[in-house]
Design an enzyme around this catalytic site. Structure first.
Site, PDB file in Angstrom:
ATOM      1  N   LYS A  11       5.187 -31.422  -1.864  1.00 53.15           N
ATOM      2  CA  LYS A  11       4.714 -32.583  -2.626  1.00 53.15           C
ATOM      3  C   LYS A  11       4.525 -33.781  -1.683  1.00 53.15           C
ATOM      4  CE  LYS A  11       6.851 -30.502  -6.597  1.00 53.15           C
ATOM      5  NZ  LYS A  11       7.431 -30.625  -7.917  1.00 53.15           N
ATOM      6  N   HIS A  95      -1.672 -27.626 -10.011  1.00 52.86           N
ATOM      7  CA  HIS A  95      -0.239 -27.888 -10.201  1.00 52.86           C
ATOM      8  C   HIS A  95      -0.063 -28.830 -11.402  1.00 52.86           C
ATOM      9  CE1 HIS A  95       3.788 -29.470  -9.569  1.00 52.86           C
ATOM     10  NE2 HIS A  95       4.026 -28.353  -8.909  1.00 52.86           N
ATOM     11  N   GLY A 173      11.637 -29.761 -11.194  1.00 51.67           N
ATOM     12  CA  GLY A 173      12.372 -30.930 -10.716  1.00 51.67           C
ATOM     13  C   GLY A 173      13.460 -31.405 -11.666  1.00 51.67           C
ATOM     14  N   SER A 213      12.610 -25.466 -10.399  1.00 47.32           N
ATOM     15  CA  SER A 213      14.029 -25.539 -10.027  1.00 47.32           C
ATOM     16  C   SER A 213      14.574 -24.233  -9.425  1.00 47.32           C
ATOM     17  CB  SER A 213      14.884 -25.985 -11.216  1.00 47.32           C
ATOM     18  OG  SER A 213      14.512 -27.298 -11.609  1.00 47.32           O
TER      19      SER A 213
HETATM   20  P1  PGA Z   1      10.910 -27.773  -8.151  1.00 44.10           P
HETATM   21  O1  PGA Z   1       9.311 -27.854  -8.122  1.00 44.10           O
HETATM   22  O2  PGA Z   1      11.311 -26.534  -7.390  1.00 44.10           O
HETATM   23  O3  PGA Z   1      11.372 -29.035  -7.469  1.00 44.10           O
HETATM   24  O4  PGA Z   1      11.315 -27.702  -9.581  1.00 44.10           O
HETATM   25  C1  PGA Z   1       8.516 -26.700  -8.252  1.00 44.10           C
HETATM   26  C2  PGA Z   1       7.065 -27.066  -8.193  1.00 44.10           C
HETATM   27  O5  PGA Z   1       6.680 -28.143  -8.671  1.00 44.10           O
HETATM   28  O6  PGA Z   1       6.251 -26.303  -7.635  1.00 44.10           O
END
Ligand code: PGA
Length: 251
Positions: A11, A95, A173, A213
């Site tokens: 990101k 995404h 997240g 996550s």
């Molecule tokens: P995360 O994000 O592992 O922080 O939940 C996954 C993603 O957005 O691809």
């Protein structure tokens, strides 16, 4: 057999210097890993420097987005060719943060997919429902809409190298993961949708990552599910130790 693919979506994190440091650390931890496709997706500003460090090694590089056009007056955007020529092999498309924060529609994802597939880039197409959609029982409807919207107008043969990522938005997240069984069920549903529309061969051969996550602690149980072929990892990919532990959870 579908080969497992673990990708890190960084990101909007890491400066170019930090990015180089992170991949160097990662490389020192995964040198013995075999039989897993590994990808890191840093921000545009670090792609070239990270590509230099990775060279022809086992960890590949991907971008987090691209534009569908070959070039022109599109301030702030980059094209597939620009990504390819600095060593990118993968690109994340659609995404949920692009959809929610930047208004990307299924039609946009479809155009980007067409542009990516016109080159040798390997697209990772993200699909997934929001919390309120899950609560209203709309998960299958939304996921079908995302998959068929992105794949509209393509043949099964054209879609052969595409990777899907099922990422329930409520799990991104948030620390909440879909249970391995919940995730597996949606992956199986996606294969049914694909089988109806594109036939059994594509449905059985396409790789579907889970994202939301994913952590070293839950990676093994998610990845042991029969329909889950890998992970798209956000937060935990920003730390070489966590990301390497997720990769090692495959074996
Ligand atoms: P995360 O994000 O592992 O922080 O939940 C996954 C993603 O957005 O691809």
């Amino acid at each position: 057999m579908r080969r497992v693919i673990i990708a890190g979506n960084w990101k909007m994190n890491k400066t170019s210097t930090e990015a180089v440091q992170l991949v160097k650390e990662l490389l020192s931890k995964i040198s013995d890993v075999k039989d897993v496709d590994m990808v890191v997706c840093p921000p545009f500003t670090s792609l070239e420097s990270v590509a230099w460090v990775l060279g022809e090694g086992s960890v590949k590089i991907g971008a987090q987005n691209m534009h569908w056009s070959e070039g022109g007056a599109y301030t702030g955007e980059v094209s597939a060719k620009m990504l390819l020529t600095i060593g990118c092999q993968y690109v994340i498309l659609g995404h949920s943060e692009r959809r929610a924060l930047f208004g990307e529609s299924n039609a946009d994802v479809n155009k980007k997919l067409r542009a990516a597939l016109a080159t040798s880039l390997i697209p990772i197409v993200c699909v997934g429902e929001k919390l309120e959609e899950r609560e209203k029982g709309q998960t299958e409807h939304i996921v079908r809409d995302h998959v068929l919207g992105a794949f509209e107008g393509f043949s099964a043969a054209q879609l052969r190298r595409v990777i899907l990522a099922y990422e329930p938005v409520w799990a991104i997240g948030t620390g909440k993961t879909a249970s391995p069984e919940q995730a597996n069920e949606v992956h199986a549903f996606i294969r049914n949708v694909l089988e109806d529309k594109f036939g059994e061969l594509l449905a059985k051969s396409i790789r579907i990552q889970y994202g939301g996550s994913v952590k070293p602690e839950n990676a093994a149980s998610l990845l042991s599910q029969p329909e889950i072929d890998g992970a798209l990892v956000g937060g935990a990919s920003l730390d070489a130790e966590s990301f390497s532990r997720i990769i090692k959870a495959v074996t």
